[in-house]
Design an enzyme around this catalytic site. Structure first.
Site, PDB file in Angstrom:
ATOM      1  CB  VAL A  11      38.145  31.121  45.481  1.00 50.59           C
ATOM      2  CG1 VAL A  11      39.273  30.197  45.083  1.00 50.59           C
ATOM      3  CG2 VAL A  11      36.820  30.595  44.997  1.00 50.59           C
ATOM      4  CB  SER A  12      37.564  35.829  48.465  1.00 48.04           C
ATOM      5  OG  SER A  12      38.400  36.394  47.489  1.00 48.04           O
ATOM      6  CE  LYS A  13      37.439  40.142  44.943  1.00 44.46           C
ATOM      7  NZ  LYS A  13      38.246  41.133  44.262  1.00 44.46           N
TER       8      LYS A  13
ATOM      9  CD  GLN B 138      39.550  34.881  44.109  1.00 45.58           C
ATOM     10  OE1 GLN B 138      39.011  34.272  45.021  1.00 45.58           O
ATOM     11  NE2 GLN B 138      40.572  35.690  44.286  1.00 45.58           N
TER      12      GLN B 138
END
Length: 66
Positions: free
Chosen positions: A8-10, A13
């Site tokens: 996941v990028s953040k 998330q």
């Protein structure tokens, strides 16, 4: 062995949905990281690839082509 990969990028998330899906898919081991999709440095992905054995299968929850 069936192996899962989650990214996941953040930090906000949540990976839970992906963990559940990969568990249902029969993954015995899962590699995961929270890192930007733009980043070329993905240490868990590299670790996963380096530990693969012949016959292993990698499962991901989904691909998004942006």
């Amino acid at each position: 062995m069936v192996i899962g990969y989650i990214r996941v990028s953040k930090t906000k998330q949540n990976q839970d949905l992906q963990f559940d899906a990969l568990k249902k898919a029969g993954c015995k081991k899962t590699y995961h990281e929270k890192i930007s999709g733009a980043s070329l440095q993905r240490p868990e992905y590299i670790r996963m690839i380096s530990e693969l054995l012949k016959g292993d299968v990698i499962v991901v929850w989904r691909f998004i082509n942006a």
